[in-house]
Write an enzyme that holds these catalytic residues in place. Structure first.
Site, PDB file in Angstrom:
ATOM      1  N   ALA A  84      -2.310   3.946  -2.433  1.00 33.28           N
ATOM      2  CA  ALA A  84      -3.328   4.626  -0.715  1.00 33.28           C
ATOM      3  C   ALA A  84      -4.145   5.621  -1.851  1.00 33.28           C
ATOM      4  CB  ALA A  84      -2.026   5.163  -0.155  1.00 33.28           C
TER       5      ALA A  84
ATOM      6  N   GLU B   5      -2.664  -2.628 -10.083  1.00 37.58           N
ATOM      7  CA  GLU B   5      -0.852  -2.622 -10.664  1.00 37.58           C
ATOM      8  C   GLU B   5      -1.290  -4.825 -11.041  1.00 37.58           C
ATOM      9  OE1 GLU B   5       1.090  -2.021  -6.691  1.00 37.58           O
ATOM     10  OE2 GLU B   5       1.029   0.189  -7.524  1.00 37.58           O
TER      11      GLU B   5
ATOM     12  N   LEU C 242       0.877  -1.257   0.096  1.00 34.85           N
ATOM     13  CA  LEU C 242       0.106  -0.183   0.151  1.00 34.85           C
ATOM     14  C   LEU C 242       0.968   1.360  -0.545  1.00 34.85           C
ATOM     15  CD1 LEU C 242      -2.902   0.970   0.133  1.00 34.85           C
ATOM     16  CD2 LEU C 242      -2.973   0.375   2.621  1.00 34.85           C
ATOM     17  N   HIS C 243       1.703   1.368  -1.003  1.00 32.17           N
ATOM     18  CA  HIS C 243       2.633   2.757  -1.358  1.00 32.17           C
ATOM     19  C   HIS C 243       1.614   4.061  -1.552  1.00 32.17           C
ATOM     20  CE1 HIS C 243       2.615   2.178  -5.661  1.00 32.17           C
ATOM     21  NE2 HIS C 243       2.775   1.183  -5.238  1.00 32.17           N
ATOM     22  N   SER C 244       2.040   5.302  -1.763  1.00 29.55           N
ATOM     23  CA  SER C 244       1.429   6.120  -2.542  1.00 29.55           C
ATOM     24  C   SER C 244       0.629   5.804  -3.447  1.00 29.55           C
ATOM     25  CB  SER C 244       2.648   7.483  -2.510  1.00 29.55           C
ATOM     26  OG  SER C 244       2.895   7.051  -3.680  1.00 29.55           O
TER      27      SER C 244
END
Length: 89
Positions: free
Chosen positions: A19, A89, A14-16
């Protein structure tokens, strides 16, 4: 209150970018929405990206998404579906 758990499956966690997608979807609902990484006590506002990033959720982590309000079920189901798709992704 309506709650579901879901595993973070995208390879970067859960990176930027995911998120941001999560917060944008959460903000589209009226319910109060919280997210918590299973095994941690901290539960944060799912509509605040800075708070969401503090969870440091990686691939394989399980999160609990809870909502309370008129659209709680739709909100949680939609957010769970977003996580289950790996945020595209």
């Amino acid at each position: 209150m309506y709650t579901q758990t879901v595993e973070v499956i995208n390879p970067s966690g859960l990176h930027s970018r995911p998120a941001s997608s999560f917060v944008r979807l959460a903000a589209s609902f009226q319910s109060k929405i919280k997210i918590r990484k299973i095994g941690e006590d901290l539960s944060v506002n799912a509509k605040a990206i800075v708070m969401l990033l503090t969870l440091e959720c990686g691939p394989g982590d399980t999160v609990e998404i809870s909502a309370e309000g008129d659209d709680e079920k739709i909100a949680v189901d939609g957010l769970v579906a977003l996580v289950q798709t790996g945020f595209g992704e």
